[in-house]
Design an enzyme around this catalytic site. Structure first.
Site, PDB file in Angstrom:
ATOM      1  N   PRO A  93       0.808  -1.230   0.000  1.00  0.00           N
ATOM      2  CA  PRO A  93       0.000   0.000   0.000  1.00  0.00           C
ATOM      3  C   PRO A  93       0.834   1.270   0.000  1.00  0.00           C
ATOM      4  CG  PRO A  93      -0.869  -1.574   1.589  1.00  0.00           C
ATOM      5  CD  PRO A  93       0.455  -2.111   1.125  1.00  0.00           C
ATOM      6  N   GLU A 120      -0.124  -9.787   7.813  1.00  0.00           N
ATOM      7  CA  GLU A 120       0.035  -8.373   8.168  1.00  0.00           C
ATOM      8  C   GLU A 120       1.177  -7.712   7.407  1.00  0.00           C
ATOM      9  OE1 GLU A 120      -1.883  -6.340  10.200  1.00  0.00           O
ATOM     10  OE2 GLU A 120      -3.216  -8.050   9.950  1.00  0.00           O
ATOM     11  N   ARG A 158      -0.082  -7.532 -22.558  1.00  0.00           N
ATOM     12  CA  ARG A 158      -0.911  -7.043 -23.656  1.00  0.00           C
ATOM     13  C   ARG A 158      -0.229  -5.930 -24.455  1.00  0.00           C
ATOM     14  NH1 ARG A 158      -4.528  -3.213 -23.459  1.00  0.00           N
ATOM     15  NH2 ARG A 158      -6.184  -4.586 -24.226  1.00  0.00           N
ATOM     16  N   ASP A 173      -6.373   2.218 -25.945  1.00  0.00           N
ATOM     17  CA  ASP A 173      -6.753   2.081 -24.541  1.00  0.00           C
ATOM     18  C   ASP A 173      -6.742   3.431 -23.842  1.00  0.00           C
ATOM     19  OD1 ASP A 173      -6.955  -0.632 -24.812  1.00  0.00           O
ATOM     20  OD2 ASP A 173      -4.984  -1.071 -23.951  1.00  0.00           O
TER      21      ASP A 173
END
Length: 258
Positions: A93, A120, A158, A173
């Site tokens: 994160p 954790e 891709r 895209d």
């Protein structure tokens, strides 16, 4: 290009490598992926890879030693020179947000070692000693890094030549420089009139006329309108880079009056 993935759950990747159009990249070896389970490098009959956190608190923390042994084994398998070692990437994160530009850089690279945390988190000492970069998919927390690793591998695959059926597909895209970093325009297909829950819904007439310049302009304007409404930050970024022309500005000004 080779990616080594350190994961406690290698079985999660099996359907990913054999499903969808991107399987071409993995089955052909265009993107080589090797899975490494740190449990195979743990001690004891139970092959323990986690323990309680020092200082207390909920959950368990992945131990540094099994991860270190696993990393050493994959380094030996890669047989790289010190100056050409693949970077070690941890999905976390606190990492930098992954975007199209970042994916493009990985698509032009020789690969990386992807570390998928669990529980954790990972003993900070392993991160400090061994991790080169940390990447986040967004401001939310996953149960583990496997989904994030698949997202990166999918996005990279891709972009490689020969993976998508149409070589130009990814250039249309959202976020692609070919679209000046804007959002893609809406798409339509048959039938021309769909009997939807709110009644008949027709395909925009301009898309049926075969006039390529008008279609291109319509799609550009739809892209501008969608980006202005949902991601004005992308529009301002494109403007700062000189990618918004006079016709674009005229359309945007007119749209505000409607």
């Amino acid at each position: 290009m080779r990616f080594d993935v350190i994961t406690l759950f290698p079985e999660l990747f099996a359907p990913f490598f054999t499903s969808g159009i991107n399987r071409r990249a993995f089955e052909s070896g265009l993107v080589e992926v090797k899975l490494w389970n740190p449990r195979d490098f743990a001690d004891g009959n139970y092959r323990r890879v986690d323990d309680r956190p020092f200082g207390g608190g909920p959950g368990m923390v992945m131990m540094a030693e099994p991860l270190w042994r696993c990393l050493q084994a994959l380094r030996a398998d890669r047989n790289e020179a010190d100056e050409a070692r693949a970077p070690v990437v941890l999905f976390s994160p606190i990492g930098e947000r992954l975007d199209h530009a970042g994916v493009s850089r990985w698509a032009d690279s020789a690969g990386a070692v992807l570390v998928c945390g669990r529980y954790e988190g990972i003993d900070q000492r392993f991160i400090d000693a061994c991790v080169d970069r940390q990447i986040s998919l967004g401001d939310f927390v996953l149960s583990g890094g496997e989904v994030a690793a698949m997202a990166l591998l999918d996005a990279v695959a891709r972009l490689l030549p020969g993976v998508l059926g149409d070589e130009g597909s990814h250039q249309q895209d959202s976020f692609n420089p070919a679209l000046d970093g804007l959002l893609d325009s809406p798409h339509h297909t048959r039938p021309e009139i769909w009997q939807g829950p709110a009644g008949p819904m027709a395909v925009p007439e301009v898309l049926l006329g075969g006039h390529h310049e008008r279609i291109a302009r319509y799609r550009r304007e739809q892209s501008l309108a969608l980006t202005a409404r949902l991601r004005p930050d992308l529009l301002e970024q494109a403007r700062a880079q000189g990618r918004i022309g006079a016709a674009d500005d005229a359309f945007l000004r007119q749209s505000k009056k409607l």
